[in-house]
Each structure stands twice: as structure tokens, then as C-alpha cells.
Design a protein around this motif. Structure first.
Motif, short mmCIF file in Angstrom:
data_model
loop_
_atom_site.label_atom_id
_atom_site.label_comp_id
_atom_site.label_asym_id
_atom_site.label_seq_id
_atom_site.Cartn_x
_atom_site.Cartn_y
_atom_site.Cartn_z
N TYR A 112 0.84 -1.20 0.00
CA TYR A 112 0.00 0.00 0.00
C TYR A 112 0.87 1.24 0.00
CZ TYR A 112 -3.74 -3.17 1.52
OH TYR A 112 -4.64 -4.20 1.60
N SER A 113 0.35 2.30 -0.60
CA SER A 113 0.99 3.62 -0.52
C SER A 113 -0.11 4.67 -0.44
CB SER A 113 1.89 3.88 -1.72
OG SER A 113 1.16 3.84 -2.93
N TRP A 114 0.09 5.64 0.45
CA TRP A 114 -0.85 6.75 0.55
C TRP A 114 -0.14 7.94 1.18
CZ3 TRP A 114 -1.29 2.52 3.94
CH2 TRP A 114 -1.30 2.78 5.31
N SER A 115 -0.79 9.07 1.20
CA SER A 115 -0.21 10.27 1.81
C SER A 115 -1.22 10.89 2.76
CB SER A 115 0.22 11.29 0.76
OG SER A 115 -0.91 11.75 0.03
N THR A 116 -0.71 11.69 3.67
CA THR A 116 -1.56 12.35 4.64
C THR A 116 -1.18 13.82 4.74
OG1 THR A 116 -2.41 12.24 6.91
CG2 THR A 116 -0.07 11.79 6.60
N HIS A 117 -2.10 14.62 5.22
CA HIS A 117 -1.95 16.07 5.25
C HIS A 117 -2.06 16.54 6.70
CE1 HIS A 117 -3.74 20.17 3.70
NE2 HIS A 117 -2.66 20.32 4.42
N ASP A 118 -1.02 17.16 7.19
CA ASP A 118 -0.99 17.65 8.58
C ASP A 118 -0.87 19.17 8.60
OD1 ASP A 118 -0.94 15.00 9.70
OD2 ASP A 118 1.16 14.88 9.09
N ASN A 119 -1.46 19.78 9.61
CA ASN A 119 -1.37 21.22 9.80
C ASN A 119 -0.52 21.53 11.03
OD1 ASN A 119 -3.06 21.89 7.64
ND2 ASN A 119 -4.90 21.63 8.88
N TYR A 120 0.53 22.33 10.82
CA TYR A 120 1.45 22.69 11.90
C TYR A 120 1.23 24.15 12.27
CZ TYR A 120 4.05 18.33 11.48
OH TYR A 120 4.42 17.01 11.49
N PRO A 121 0.75 24.44 13.49
CA PRO A 121 0.58 25.83 13.92
C PRO A 121 1.93 26.48 14.17
CG PRO A 121 0.06 24.35 15.71
CD PRO A 121 0.30 23.48 14.51
N PHE A 122 2.03 27.75 13.84
CA PHE A 122 3.32 28.44 13.97
C PHE A 122 3.78 28.57 15.42
CE2 PHE A 122 2.04 30.47 9.77
CZ PHE A 122 2.83 29.61 9.04
N ASP A 123 2.83 28.51 16.37
CA ASP A 123 3.21 28.66 17.79
C ASP A 123 3.28 27.31 18.51
OD1 ASP A 123 0.56 28.01 17.95
OD2 ASP A 123 -0.04 29.75 19.15
N HIS A 124 3.23 26.19 17.77
CA HIS A 124 3.43 24.82 18.29
C HIS A 124 2.24 24.26 19.04
CE1 HIS A 124 7.56 25.49 17.17
NE2 HIS A 124 7.73 26.41 18.10
N VAL A 125 1.16 25.00 19.21
CA VAL A 125 0.01 24.53 19.99
C VAL A 125 -1.23 24.51 19.11
CG1 VAL A 125 -1.42 24.95 22.02
CG2 VAL A 125 1.02 25.50 22.09
N PRO A 126 -2.01 23.41 19.12
CA PRO A 126 -3.22 23.34 18.29
C PRO A 126 -4.23 24.44 18.63
CG PRO A 126 -2.64 21.17 19.12
CD PRO A 126 -1.75 22.14 19.85
N PHE A 127 -5.07 24.75 17.65
CA PHE A 127 -6.18 25.68 17.85
C PHE A 127 -7.39 24.85 18.29
CE2 PHE A 127 -3.51 27.87 14.74
CZ PHE A 127 -3.44 29.14 15.28
N ILE A 128 -7.78 24.98 19.53
CA ILE A 128 -8.93 24.25 20.07
C ILE A 128 -9.71 25.21 20.95
CG2 ILE A 128 -9.72 22.31 21.47
CD1 ILE A 128 -7.00 20.96 20.92
#
Length: 382
Positions: free
Chosen positions: A334-350
Motif C-alpha cells: 500500500y501507498s498513501w499520503s496524509t496532510h498535517d497542519n502545523y501551527p506556527f506557535d506549536h500549539v493546536p487551535f482548540i
């Protein structure tokens, strides 16, 4: 359908099926689209781990929810994860302590550990057969120059109370230079875990709608959600669509989108069922998955910023080269790709948007979506 050429290579330029193992090994869903205007307490937009878990936790608190997915649930980013559920995040916690102080860094560490416990609790409560396990995860030094930074990270993690220790060797069949061991982390089959949770959401005045794309939201009492299938009214709205489709608070401009590549391979013999993450840049991460055909080794890495690389076949081929130089590879399945979001301040937006009383968001999980997606659900439901 799998796309291959006459040489048996997929459209990704490597052998095997160009599809996610998680999606290939589970049945499709068939929830209806929104057909008439519905009023609920909370509309949750996005049918991945964040949306499904948020919707379930809200329903368990007695609220009526509508989970809205543009296509089919768990076929977006969550369907293309490698499904490490872990507090291990390479050289991360020292950065948090230096930037935000020990108290806030400990909040992040504690929340990651709590997400593992929450997932384990839901697996038990709903009796879910999803290959759930509690292995260790090792963050290993890929080169001798990485050891000093790794040991500094270890000291920060110990201060934060994480279940860590230093080991000179990890159970991998190639050279490395020591590692941090995170005990009692977790892994699962993400679709086998989430599809039963979505089923638990649907019914008793709550809904799961597929094939219903949210187009816009308007604040109010109730709020109005405009979709391709008509309107939806809700007292509150959670946007769990990986990248928010609105530009409130300019969040899309405050995250860096990154592509990561994944191979599912078969190797001679079996390797340890623990999880592994390297310190090199770009990093590599490794775990295993039981299948009816035997152990599948899932290897990811070779990350690049979205749109920075156009010839993605070379990234898959480079990852295949890494696999062949580190393991005795029998096949690439199998082969696939994934998409991640990296916040500039290292902490997720929640949390709640500062510009609205009724809109909430969860994004920026920086490659740890199973962990932080669950953290987000816990925070938003609270």
C-alpha cells in the motif's frame, strides 16, 4: 479501484495499491444526506476523529447533535493517518516549556495522556474490535549528533510527569543511537474504531449526514448552517474540518500545511509491535498492524510543505528506499499520503472563536491527529 501500470507500480511510482490500508480493509458507510431543515443543539462539521468523537461526547451529555460530512465519514484526513496514539512528539516539550512555561507545557502533556485513556475507555464501553493495543513508543536518535538534544528533551518530559525513560537500544533491526521510551501509549485501526462511534451518534434525535457539504455559517440564536443540501439550525457549531472553511480569526493563515507519505510493507519475519519515531529531518515513523495475511509494517515520513514538492512520486520512492535499506522487504502492498497542519506557535487551535459566542474550532494537530483530535473533542465537549 487500484491504479497500476504494466510494471505493477501504482500511480505513486512504487509497487502495490495506491490507497489507504484503513479504507481498503473496511466497508463503506451509507448515511443519508440532509433532506430537510433540522434543528439541533450542536452542529459538528467534519466526519473525522475530531468530529465523530466530539459529537459522541456531546450526545452522551444529553445534547442533540448533527454530524455533517461533505463526502463519507472517516475517508478524509483521518482515513489516511498512521494512527499512532501517543504523547511522544519528538523534541516538542522542551520547546513548549521554553516558550510557555512549565505549567502550560504540563497541561499539554497531561491532555495527551488523558486522550489515550479516553480512547481506551470508549473502546471498552462500546465493545469495539479495532485492534486496540497499548505498546510503547520510542523516539530514537537517528544520528550521534541527535543524542544531546534528545536527552535534554527527556529531562523536560520527566519534569512534566510523562511516562518516559532512556534506553540505549530499541527493538529495531538497524543502527540508531539511543531513544526515549514512552510507556503504555496506544494504536488501533482508526476506521474500525470510529465507525461504531458514529453509529452510536446516529439516532434518538441526533443525526449523521453524509454527502452534505457545509458552505457557510451565520451567527445567531440559533446559528444557521448553509449546506449543499439545504439549511441546518443549531445553538452552537463546531468546525472540525481539518482546515476551517471559514477565515475567522485568520486561522488558515496561521498554520503550515505539510504532506507526509506512507507505505504498508511486508518484511521477512516480524518486527516489534511497538511504535517508533526518528529525530532526523525529515523524520520517519514506524508501527505494525495485524492483517489476515500477517503483519503489515506501516512506515511514514519524507514530509514536505504542501505545494513545495510537485513530483510526489520521488517522495514515495525515497521512502521505499528507506524501507529497503532498513528492513528485509518482501513487498510493498500500500501507498498513501496524509496532510498535517502545523501551527506556527506549536500549539493546536482548540476552542471558541474570539469573534463569536457560538462557533468553535479544532485544527493544527501537527501530525498527532489521533491524540489531539481526541483532546479537542474532550475540550470542546466540556
Amino acid at each position: 479501484m487500484t491504479m497500476t501500470d504494466s510494471k505493477g507500480e501504482s500511480k505513486h511510482g512504487v509497487p502495490g495499491k495506491a490507497e489507504s490500508f484503513w479504507i481498503a480493509s473496511t466497508p463503506d458507510t451509507s448515511y443519508p444526506a440532509l433532506k430537510e431543515k433540522v434543528k439541533v443543539d450542536v452542529a459538528v462539521l467534519g466526519g473525522g476523529i475530531t468530529g465523530i468523537t466530539t459529537a459522541l461526547l456531546l450526545k452522551k451529555r444529553g445534547l442533540k447533535v448533527a454530524l455533517v460530512e461533505a463526502c463519507r465519514i472517516v475517508k478524509g484526513v483521518t482515513g489516511f493517518t498512521t494512527a499512532h496514539i501517543s504523547s511522544a512528539q519528538a523534541n516538542y516539550y522542551k520547546k513548549l516549556m521554553d516558550r510557555y512555561g512549565e505549567k502550560k507545557a504540563k497541561q499539554c502533556a497531561d491532555s495527551c495522556q488523558a486522550s489515550i485513556a479516553t480512547i481506551a475507555g470508549l473502546v471498552k464501553e462500546y465493545g469495539i474490535d479495532c485492534d486496540f493495543r497499548r505498546p510503547s513508543e520510542y523516539v530514537y536518535a537517528a544520528g550521534p549528533g541527535d543524542v544531546g538534544e534528545l536527552k535534554a528533551e527527556l529531562e523536560a518530559e520527566k519534569r512534566l510527569g510523562l511516562p518516559v525513560s532512556y534506553v540505549d537500544r530499541v527493538p529495531l533491526p538497524f543502527d540508531h543511537y539511543g531513544a526515549i521510551r514512552f510507556a503504555d501509549q496506544a494504536e488501533f485501526h482508526p476506521r474500525k474504531y470510529l465507525l461504531p462511534l458514529a453509529k452510536a451518534v446516529d439516532g434518538d434525535g441526533s443525526y449523521v449526514f453524509e454527502g452534505t457539504r457545509a458552505l457557510d455559517i451565520a451567527d445567531g440564536e440559533p446559528c444557521a448552517v448553509k449546506t449543499t443540501r439545504g439549511g441546518l439550525a443549531a445553538d452552537d457549531v463546531v468546525i472540525a474540518t481539518h482546515i476551517p472553511f471559514t477565515n475567522m480569526d485568520l486561522i488558515p493563515a496561521r498554520i503550515k500545511p505539510v504532506m507526509s507519505y506512507v507505505l504498508g510493507i511486508r518484511v521477512e519475519g516480524e518486527i516489534s509491535r511497538d511504535m517508533f519515531y526518528s529525530t532526523e529531518d525529515p523524520c520517519h515513523y514506524i508501527r505494525t498492524q495485524p492483517t489476515p495475511e500477517g503483519q503489515l509494517v506501516i512506515v511514514g515520513g519524507e514530509d514536505n510543505k504542501v505545494a513545495e514538492i510537485t513530483e510526489t512520486e520521488k517522495r514515495y520512492q525515497k521512502l521505499a528506499q528507506f524501507c529497503r535499506s532498513h528492513f528485509k522487504v518482501k513487498s510493498i502492498d500500500y501507498s498513501w499520503s496524509t496532510h498535517d497542519n502545523y501551527p506556527f506557535d506549536h500549539v493546536p487551535f482548540i476552542g471558541r472563536y474570539t469573534t463569536s459566542k457560538h462557533f468553535y474550532v479544532a485544527t493544527g494537530f501537527k501530525g498527532t491527529g489521533m491524540t489531539y483530535g481526541t483532546v479537542a473533542a474532550m475540550v470542546l465537549a466540556d
